[in-house]
Design a protein around this motif. Structure first.
Motif, PDB file in Angstrom:
ATOM      1  N   ARG A 208       0.636  -1.254   0.134  1.00  0.00           N
ATOM      2  CA  ARG A 208       0.006   0.042  -0.040  1.00  0.00           C
ATOM      3  C   ARG A 208       0.838   1.200   0.011  1.00  0.00           C
ATOM      4  NH1 ARG A 208      -5.249   1.676   3.517  1.00  0.00           N
ATOM      5  NH2 ARG A 208      -4.949   3.964   3.070  1.00  0.00           N
ATOM      6  N   VAL A 209       2.075   1.222   1.176  1.00  0.00           N
ATOM      7  CA  VAL A 209       2.538   2.414   1.055  1.00  0.00           C
ATOM      8  C   VAL A 209       3.536   2.625  -0.119  1.00  0.00           C
ATOM      9  CG1 VAL A 209       4.646   1.511   2.194  1.00  0.00           C
ATOM     10  CG2 VAL A 209       3.895   4.004   2.622  1.00  0.00           C
ATOM     11  N   ASP A 210       4.317   1.651  -0.736  1.00  0.00           N
ATOM     12  CA  ASP A 210       4.817   1.538  -2.131  1.00  0.00           C
ATOM     13  C   ASP A 210       3.967   2.022  -3.060  1.00  0.00           C
ATOM     14  OD1 ASP A 210       7.198   0.781  -0.607  1.00  0.00           O
ATOM     15  OD2 ASP A 210       6.849  -1.338  -1.607  1.00  0.00           O
ATOM     16  N   GLY A 211       2.900   1.553  -3.292  1.00  0.00           N
ATOM     17  CA  GLY A 211       1.689   2.056  -4.407  1.00  0.00           C
ATOM     18  C   GLY A 211       1.730   3.511  -4.235  1.00  0.00           C
ATOM     19  N   ALA A 212       1.476   3.799  -2.871  1.00  0.00           N
ATOM     20  CA  ALA A 212       1.128   5.415  -2.597  1.00  0.00           C
ATOM     21  C   ALA A 212       2.601   6.243  -3.295  1.00  0.00           C
ATOM     22  CB  ALA A 212       1.022   5.767  -1.283  1.00  0.00           C
ATOM     23  N   ILE A 213       3.685   5.757  -2.930  1.00  0.00           N
ATOM     24  CA  ILE A 213       4.709   6.603  -3.566  1.00  0.00           C
ATOM     25  C   ILE A 213       4.878   6.551  -4.910  1.00  0.00           C
ATOM     26  CG2 ILE A 213       7.345   6.406  -3.339  1.00  0.00           C
ATOM     27  CD1 ILE A 213       7.224   5.295  -0.621  1.00  0.00           C
ATOM     28  N   GLN A 214       4.685   5.297  -5.447  1.00  0.00           N
ATOM     29  CA  GLN A 214       4.731   5.291  -7.102  1.00  0.00           C
ATOM     30  C   GLN A 214       3.738   6.167  -7.774  1.00  0.00           C
ATOM     31  OE1 GLN A 214       7.240   3.294  -8.276  1.00  0.00           O
ATOM     32  NE2 GLN A 214       6.708   4.586  -9.952  1.00  0.00           N
ATOM     33  N   LYS A 215       2.585   6.038  -7.091  1.00  0.00           N
ATOM     34  CA  LYS A 215       1.394   6.881  -7.444  1.00  0.00           C
ATOM     35  C   LYS A 215       1.827   8.348  -7.503  1.00  0.00           C
ATOM     36  CE  LYS A 215      -3.406   8.004  -7.256  1.00  0.00           C
ATOM     37  NZ  LYS A 215      -3.109   9.535  -6.713  1.00  0.00           N
ATOM     38  N   PHE A 216       2.526   8.777  -6.399  1.00  0.00           N
ATOM     39  CA  PHE A 216       2.815  10.216  -6.437  1.00  0.00           C
ATOM     40  C   PHE A 216       3.807  10.469  -7.181  1.00  0.00           C
ATOM     41  CE2 PHE A 216       5.443  13.402  -4.525  1.00  0.00           C
ATOM     42  CZ  PHE A 216       4.753  13.974  -4.012  1.00  0.00           C
ATOM     43  N   LEU A 217       4.884   9.591  -7.674  1.00  0.00           N
ATOM     44  CA  LEU A 217       5.918   9.955  -8.392  1.00  0.00           C
ATOM     45  C   LEU A 217       5.089   9.862  -9.969  1.00  0.00           C
ATOM     46  CD1 LEU A 217       8.844   7.547  -7.193  1.00  0.00           C
ATOM     47  CD2 LEU A 217       8.950  10.105  -7.487  1.00  0.00           C
ATOM     48  N   ASN A 218       4.475   9.420 -10.335  1.00  0.00           N
ATOM     49  CA  ASN A 218       3.575   9.064 -11.629  1.00  0.00           C
ATOM     50  C   ASN A 218       2.608  10.317 -11.846  1.00  0.00           C
ATOM     51  OD1 ASN A 218       4.556   6.662 -11.992  1.00  0.00           O
ATOM     52  ND2 ASN A 218       2.668   5.493 -11.710  1.00  0.00           N
TER      53      ASN A 218
END
Ligand SMILES: [K+]
Ligand SMILES: [K+]
Lengths: 284, 284
Positions: free
Chosen positions: A51-61
């Motif tokens: 979940r937290v990795d996904g949030a980071i990835q989404k933020f970067l995208n």
């Protein structure tokens, strides 16, 4: 005399054998606990990590101009602050960690050895003072709680005597003692676990009943994992009063827990430890 | 008999009075601890908060396209994961929290009531199992440690007898007992605090000697704040072995701590609790 020595040696062998068996069972108990925790907790840990990795990835995208490294540095700072008990989120409780009320709560959890650790001393002088404070405070607390337990033992003994006078002609003393222990355990569970858990579940916006019960249990056993702390939700009204009431509950609850243990250990048939004792050796 | 009743009433008044005085001193002790912690820890807390707020502000300045709200949402996720024991930083230890070795370490810290809480069960079933495990494990551990203490008491009593035979004609029994306690405390501090602290300070890249000593002290008193955990640094070689050695140290250290307390409480003059005891009332 040689016969006595022989019997004694045999007795020591027997207690050593029993102790070795106990040690093996104990290590197996630790290993099986580890296996169960590992199986139960690996999936939710992975989910949280994903979940937290996904949030980071989404933020970067969503923000292509942000460099990977700049974000990583920021995250590192946020995690470091979080590990030191300081939340970087704006919706945190707003109360400083070391206000007088919070410091009082901290002192109480140090001397009772609960030690939640949701806030911890950061300065060198704070750590040194914490050690000195615990060194004096833990014995002082033990004396206080023991004195309270002794006072509570008076009505507890009355209850046992009353049970004996009513049921003594019907049941064995051991069975009456079991009934007595059972009543004390029921009071402990009802008054110091189930009822407070209901209160916390009502007062804490994000705790369900299981969370609250888990908090009470983990606190009264003085494990104090610190994953749930009452009164830390944002905009908690009457926070100082709430914290003081919680502190009072913890002291009373630990006292009653000690009382229950005292009643338990006073029934020799239930005291496993007597299996390994060679008490004639160790009296000072 | 009326005279005896009177003396007894007076005795009870006296113990109640002493107990009230003790209670007042104890509350003052808690309040003064709170005041000191508050004074010592407010500045480093503010500094940590300022540092992380500064890092966030700098990040927003460097990346003007990032919206305040998007970053706040990300931070909230990172803090939430961190509170659940999951680090969002890439340079974290790499080892999952609930590998078998880490789970074994967790089980050990639950049953000894240390309860660091750097990792905690996240699932409902994990929390329920944790309570059941503690309910069985804590008494089992108490029995094990008490049996170990009893074994260690044998050489401890030999030491006292040896001291008595050597110094009995020169000093009062009370003074010899004090010397005996002093030797035991020296062994505790030397062997179970100062030496392991030196080992941890060498093995842990980010701990200085005070941090290590603080870790050992906070662990052996079973406070277990969980701000320092050995073997969690990134790229720690021999991590499983290190964790097992640490677990062994904790069990032995807590045992020796209990031994020291047993020697201490066996000197009636040092046992404050006897001031408030009315032991003829409470024998079962
Ligand atoms: K703890
Ligand atoms: K603890």
């Amino acid at each position: 005399s040689r016969h006595y020595e022989g019997t004694k040696m045999l007795g020591m062998c027997r207690t050593s054998f029993l102790f070795s068996v106990y040690l093996i069972i104990y290590v197996m108990f630790l290993f099986s606990g580890a296996a169960v925790f590992s199986v139960l907790e690996t999936p939710p840990e992975r989910a949280t990590k994903a979940r937290v990795d996904g949030a980071i990835q989404k933020f970067l995208n969503d923000n292509p101009s942000v460099s990977d490294q700049a974000l990583e540095e920021l995250i590192s700072e946020i995690v470091k602050a979080s590990n030191r008990g300081v939340s970087a989120a704006r919706n945190a409780s707003g109360e400083p960690n070391w206000s007088f009320g919070q410091s009082l709560f901290f002192s109480s959890t140090v001397v009772t050895t609960i030690g939640y650790g949701h806030v911890t001393p950061l300065s060198r002088s704070g750590k040194i003072f914490c050690m000195l404070y615990a060194m004096v405070g833990i014995p002082l607390t033990l004396v206080l709680l023991s004195a309270l337990v002794e006072r509570l033992l008076i009505p507890t003994v009355w209850l046992l005597q009353w049970l004996n006078s009513r049921l003594g002609h019907l049941y064995q003393p051991f069975n009456i003692r079991l009934l007595h222990l059972f009543i004390i355990v029921l009071i402990l569970i009802g008054l110091f676990l189930l009822t407070p858990a209901a209160v916390f579940a009502t007062l804490e916006p994000e705790w369900d009943y299981l969370d609250s019960l888990y908090y009470c249990f983990i606190s009264l056993t003085t494990i104090g994992l610190g994953d749930y702390i009452p009164g830390d939700s944002a905009n908690q009204p009457y926070r100082p009063l709430y914290k003081i009431a919680t502190t009072g509950y913890l002291f009373l609850g630990i006292t009653f827990m000690m009382l229950t243990l005292a009643v338990f250990y006073d029934i020799p048939q239930l005291n496993l430890g007597l299996l390994f004792s060679s008490s004639d050796e160790t009296n000072m």
